[in-house]
Structures are given as C-alpha cells and as structure tokens.
Design an enzyme around this catalytic site. Structure first.
Site, PDB file in Angstrom:
ATOM      1  N   LYS A   1     -14.220   7.717 -25.364  1.00 30.04           N
ATOM      2  CA  LYS A   1     -15.599   7.967 -24.905  1.00 30.04           C
ATOM      3  C   LYS A   1     -16.434   6.679 -24.979  1.00 30.04           C
ATOM      4  O   LYS A   1     -17.157   6.330 -24.034  1.00 30.04           O
ATOM      5  CB  LYS A   1     -16.235   9.056 -25.776  1.00 30.04           C
ATOM      6  CG  LYS A   1     -17.719   9.257 -25.567  1.00 30.04           C
ATOM      7  CD  LYS A   1     -17.994   9.856 -24.211  1.00 30.04           C
ATOM      8  CE  LYS A   1     -19.476   9.858 -23.880  1.00 30.04           C
ATOM      9  NZ  LYS A   1     -19.738  10.364 -22.556  1.00 30.04           N
TER      10      LYS A   1
ATOM     11  N   CYS B   1     -26.821   6.997 -22.846  1.00 25.18           N
ATOM     12  CA  CYS B   1     -25.372   6.908 -23.076  1.00 25.18           C
ATOM     13  C   CYS B   1     -24.892   5.466 -22.945  1.00 25.18           C
ATOM     14  O   CYS B   1     -24.466   4.855 -23.908  1.00 25.18           O
ATOM     15  CB  CYS B   1     -24.633   7.789 -22.086  1.00 25.18           C
ATOM     16  SG  CYS B   1     -25.217   9.485 -22.121  1.00 25.18           S
TER      17      CYS B   1
HETATM   18  N1  SAJ Z   1     -26.702   1.052 -13.191  1.00 27.65           N
HETATM   19  C1  SAJ Z   1     -26.828  -0.235 -12.673  1.00 27.65           C
HETATM   20  N2  SAJ Z   1     -25.916  -0.662 -11.740  1.00 27.65           N
HETATM   21  C2  SAJ Z   1     -24.909   0.141 -11.302  1.00 27.65           C
HETATM   22  C3  SAJ Z   1     -24.762   1.439 -11.858  1.00 27.65           C
HETATM   23  C4  SAJ Z   1     -25.673   1.866 -12.798  1.00 27.65           C
HETATM   24  O1  SAJ Z   1     -27.739  -1.000 -13.036  1.00 27.65           O
HETATM   25  O2  SAJ Z   1     -24.139  -0.325 -10.440  1.00 27.65           O
HETATM   26  C5  SAJ Z   1     -27.665   1.519 -14.220  1.00 27.65           C
HETATM   27  C6  SAJ Z   1     -28.481   2.735 -13.786  1.00 27.65           C
HETATM   28  O3  SAJ Z   1     -29.582   2.374 -13.013  1.00 27.65           O
HETATM   29  C7  SAJ Z   1     -28.862   3.317 -15.133  1.00 27.65           C
HETATM   30  C8  SAJ Z   1     -27.662   2.997 -16.025  1.00 27.65           C
HETATM   31  O4  SAJ Z   1     -26.943   1.974 -15.346  1.00 27.65           O
HETATM   32  O5  SAJ Z   1     -30.011   2.670 -15.665  1.00 27.65           O
HETATM   33  C9  SAJ Z   1     -26.739   4.172 -16.303  1.00 27.65           C
HETATM   34  O6  SAJ Z   1     -26.565   4.969 -15.149  1.00 27.65           O
HETATM   35  P1  SAJ Z   1     -25.154   5.598 -14.711  1.00 27.65           P
HETATM   36  O7  SAJ Z   1     -25.353   6.386 -13.478  1.00 27.65           O
HETATM   37  O8  SAJ Z   1     -24.143   4.522 -14.629  1.00 27.65           O
HETATM   38  O9  SAJ Z   1     -24.698   6.519 -15.941  1.00 27.65           O
HETATM   39  P2  SAJ Z   1     -25.395   7.715 -16.834  1.00 27.65           P
HETATM   40  O10 SAJ Z   1     -25.997   7.092 -18.053  1.00 27.65           O
HETATM   41  O11 SAJ Z   1     -26.247   8.614 -16.035  1.00 27.65           O
HETATM   42  O12 SAJ Z   1     -24.061   8.552 -17.259  1.00 27.65           O
HETATM   43  C10 SAJ Z   1     -23.008   7.877 -17.928  1.00 27.65           C
HETATM   44  C11 SAJ Z   1     -21.687   8.166 -17.183  1.00 27.65           C
HETATM   45  N3  SAJ Z   1     -20.632   7.278 -17.679  1.00 27.65           N
HETATM   46  C12 SAJ Z   1     -19.886   6.509 -16.847  1.00 27.65           C
HETATM   47  O13 SAJ Z   1     -20.055   6.463 -15.643  1.00 27.65           O
HETATM   48  C13 SAJ Z   1     -18.809   5.699 -17.491  1.00 27.65           C
HETATM   49  C14 SAJ Z   1     -21.307   9.629 -17.402  1.00 27.65           C
HETATM   50  O14 SAJ Z   1     -20.046   9.913 -16.808  1.00 27.65           O
HETATM   51  C15 SAJ Z   1     -21.249   9.942 -18.903  1.00 27.65           C
HETATM   52  O15 SAJ Z   1     -20.895  11.293 -19.156  1.00 27.65           O
HETATM   53  C16 SAJ Z   1     -22.648   9.711 -19.457  1.00 27.65           C
HETATM   54  O16 SAJ Z   1     -22.957   8.314 -19.286  1.00 27.65           O
HETATM   55  C17 SAJ Z   1     -22.640  10.120 -20.935  1.00 27.65           C
HETATM   56  O17 SAJ Z   1     -23.132  11.232 -21.257  1.00 27.65           O
HETATM   57  O18 SAJ Z   1     -22.062   9.393 -21.764  1.00 27.65           O
END
Ligand code: SAJ
Length: 404
Positions: free
Chosen positions: A205, A259
């Site tokens: 995780k 997360c």
């Molecule tokens: N972000 C970027 N660039 C990108 C992708 C995301 O700057 O190319 C930023 C987003 O704007 C945001 C942050 O990253 O601020 C996180 O967003 P996210 O969509 O990547 O993820 P979360 O936090 O909504 O959900 C994550 C997911 N983990 C992964 O993709 C590895 C989800 O599957 C997990 O279940 C969740 O964390 C969790 O509960 O741990």
C-alpha cells in the site's frame, strides 16, 4: 446474529462506510462502529455524511433492508474490520493509536476462528504488533484466530466501482489467516485477490502511493527545469511520452489529498537512510506549491513595474485535484492562502466551481474572475476552465496545464 455471517466495521469514513455498504448489499450483516454519534445517527437514517457518487443509494438500501446498522460500540461478530485513520504525530511519524484503540475495543469480543483484518494504511509491522497485543490480552486465542492486512486502493470519486473491481492484496500473519481473509473478500469483490504475508501487504500500500508521488515529483521537477530553459513542459512531456517505454505524469501545483502526500512518510519515518528518492520526491512536490505562490508574487511585482498600477489576481481552483469538491490537504488552497498573505491591497478573485461557499475564501464565478483579473493563475485543471476564452492582454500563469 451469531449464526449468520456478520461483520463489525470499525470506522465509517471515506473507506469504511462504502465498504460496509457494499458488504451489506451482499446480504452479510454489518454492524458499523464510529466514535462520532452524529455519523452513527445519520447512517441509521439511511443517509451519508461524506460526498461520494452512488454511496447514498448503497447506504439507503443496506439500512432499509436491515443489513447495515451503526452504533458507537462494537458487538460480537465473526469478522472484524479495522478501517480507521492513521494520522501523523510531530516529525511526520505515523500514529497508529486509532488502530490500537479499535483493536482494544474488539479484543474482549474475539473468539476462536474469528477473522480480524486491518485495512487502514499502516506502517510495516502494525498487523504483527496488533497480533501481539491481542495475544497478550487473550493468550487462550493464540494461533486460533485469523489475522490479516488488506489495504484498499480506491480512487475518491469512483469508490463504489473500484471497491468491487480493483484487485486486492491480502496478507495474513499465517497461511490460514490469508486463506480465511481471501474467502471473506471473495464474497463481494470481483477483482483478483493476491495472497502474501502481512508485512508485504502493508508495504505494498505504501509503495503504490509512493510510486505515484515519485513519478509526479519527476514531472514537477521537469516543470521547474523547463521554466528556466524556456521550454513548454506540457509539449515536452507529450513528445517524450511518444517513446514506447516512457510514461511521464503531469506536473501540477503540488500533490494533495490525504493519501499520496502522506503515505510516503510512513516509509521515510521507518527507513530514513534508505528511502532517499521517496523522501526527496515529497520535498519536490511540497516545494512546487511554494514555487507557484512565489511565481504569482513575482508576476504581481512585474505587472506593477510595467503598468504603474497594482494588478488584480484570479486564483483558479482550490480542490486537491480536477473536478472534485474535496479541499483536504490541497496544494491549491495552500497557494491561495499564501497569495492572500502576500496581498498588498490588490483585488483577488478566488474561484472553485465545485463548491458554492467557503468559510475562509469569498468565492467568485470563474467567468467573472477571468474577465476582471489582470493576472490569472490556474491551479487546478477543472473541466470548466478548459473552454474559457481569455483575452490576450491578461497575464496567464498555467500551473496545471489547462491550456496545454
Ligand atoms: N497529480 C499530479 N499529476 C498527475 C497525477 C496526479 O500532480 O499526473 C496530483 C493530483 O492533482 C492530486 C494528487 O496528485 O493533488 C493525488 O491525486 P491522485 O488522483 O493521483 O490520487 P488520490 O490521492 O485521489 O488517490 C490515490 C490513488 N493511488 C494511486 O493512484 C497509486 C488511489 O488509488 C488510492 O486508493 C488513494 O490514493 C488512497 O486512498 O491511498
């Protein structure tokens, strides 16, 4: 209740409640537990206290059919799921006290053959620690109950789908526990279930979210380099990604949510000497938010020098990622705060199309803000912003690639 399959779910938040509703929809009795009496009351009315598509329908149905009930204390069951928060103490050290108190709450209820599962994101070794706690208090159960760790990996906004369809990693403290947990999840999960041990499942995780954090840090680092090199980072990444084995993520104004911006610290806190890239990625992603706030400040000063008057500024987006209303741990919110702290009588228009009001920020409609402001800083690539027509005389700071 004893003769029927039954589950006690400790923690009815963003993961616990959807999971409880899903299990209950599969006609397994779920006794949900939350320390907040208002949460308990809301759920027992068939309503929800969090924003998540389709969750309202699932909870209403589960409560109406009698498969889901909430209370502030646990009862005897066959399976106990711990889905409570694991926040941080000072110095970014994980705090497992909620997992521990949830375990203490179910300890007196445990009996031979029961299944105890932790889903909360936890430092490596937490499941074994809880096993030792259980056996210290209930030595007669040693080796006779099943203990496992099984993290969730759902994306907020798509939880009800991903809960069912994502693969899961299941790690027991022994093989019997892994098998028992697998049989339990098989009842309501369609994704593949992968067996391992508890420590590997815990680390898995943490590694999933750290991996994404590191990849985003790479993109953010590129954005800083390209700013100096006068190269459009969005075009650069799109071109590099034409390589069959390159897949660079998108830079933004930092990494938010509870997360990805948090879980890597669970590794860094335990293994500080070894986790160099993971720790540095956190620093880069945090720095990126600071850098964006500084860029707005510089842009204000440049405007004043050029035009002999103070500019007005539009801050476009407050959510932690596009098209959601969740502002928790949001870098955009941090930047908006910083920009307002630096304010020197300029007019500021704060925009977040996914919420109607905010207790700190006075919100402005996104069309109005872009019409009024001299400097327009895009922090979140919300869909609404992508079709905006902005006149050429405006200064546009595109931190999230909305015009890429
Ligand atoms: N972000 C970027 N660039 C990108 C992708 C995301 O700057 O190319 C930023 C987003 O704007 C945001 C942050 O990253 O601020 C996180 O967003 P996210 O969509 O990547 O993820 P979360 O936090 O909504 O959900 C994550 C997911 N983990 C992964 O993709 C590895 C989800 O599957 C997990 O279940 C969740 O964390 C969790 O509960 O741990």
């Amino acid at each position: 209740m004893n003769n029927k399959p039954s589950v006690v779910m400790i923690g009815l938040g963003y993961i616990g409640l959807p999971t409880a509703a899903l299990i209950a929809q599969n006609k397994i009795y779920v006794h949900g537990v939350d320390i907040n009496p208002r949460v308990v009351e809301t759920i027992n009315q068939g309503k929800i206290h969090i924003v998540e598509p389709e969750l309202d329908i699932a909870v209403a149905e589960a409560v109406k059919e009698g498969y889901l009930k909430a209370k502030t204390t646990p009862i005897e069951a066959n399976t106990y799921l711990i889905v409570v928060p694991t926040p941080f103490k000072a110095k970014n050290e994980p705090d497992i006290s909620f997992v521990e108190s949830a375990t203490r709450a179910v300890l007196p209820l445990l009996k031979v053959d029961d299944l105890y599962i932790i889903e909360s994101t936890s430092p490596v070794g937490t499941t074994e620690k809880m096993m030792q706690l259980i056996y210290a208090e209930r030595p007669e159960l040693e080796g006779k109950i099943n203990i496992a760790y099984c993290p969730e990996r759902v994306l907020p906004g798509n939880v009800m789908y991903e809960l069912v369809h994502n693969d899961r990693v299941i790690g027991g403290v022994d093989e019997k526990s892994t098998e028992k947990a697998l049989t339990f999840y098989r009842e309501f999960i369609k994704g593949d279930l992968h067996k391992t041990n508890a420590r590997t499942a815990e680390m898995c995780k943490l590694v999933e979210n750290s991996s994404r954090d590191v990849q985003i840090a790479f993109a953010n680092e590129l954005s800083l380099i390209c700013d100096k090199a006068d190269i459009n980072v969005w075009e650069l990444i799109a071109l590099a990604n034409k390589h069959p084995r390159v897949n660079i993520l998108q830079p933004g104004c930092g990494v938010g949510g509870h997360c990805i911006a948090v879980d890597p610290y669970f590794i860094v806190a335990e293994y500080p000497m070894e986790s160099k890239i993971i720790g540095t990625a956190r620093e880069i992603n945090n720095y990126k938010s600071f850098w964006c706030a500084e860029k707005v400040q510089t842009s204000k000063l440049e405007f004043e020098l050029k035009h002999g008057r103070k500019p007005s500024i539009a801050i476009m987006g407050l959510a932690f990622k596009p098209n959601i209303d969740d502002l928790r741990e949001s870098p955009a919110k941090y930047i908006a705060q910083k920009v307002l702290q630096n304010a020197n009588n300029e007019a500021h228009y704060i925009v977040e199309p996914n919420i109607t009001e905010h207790k700190v920020f006075k919100l402005t409609n996104y069309r109005e803000a872009t019409k009024q402001a001299d400097i327009i800083a895009f922090l979140v690539a919300h869909d609404e912003f992508k079709t905006l027509k902005i006149s050429e005389d405006k200064v546009v700071l595109d931190f999230c690639g909305v015009y890429k």
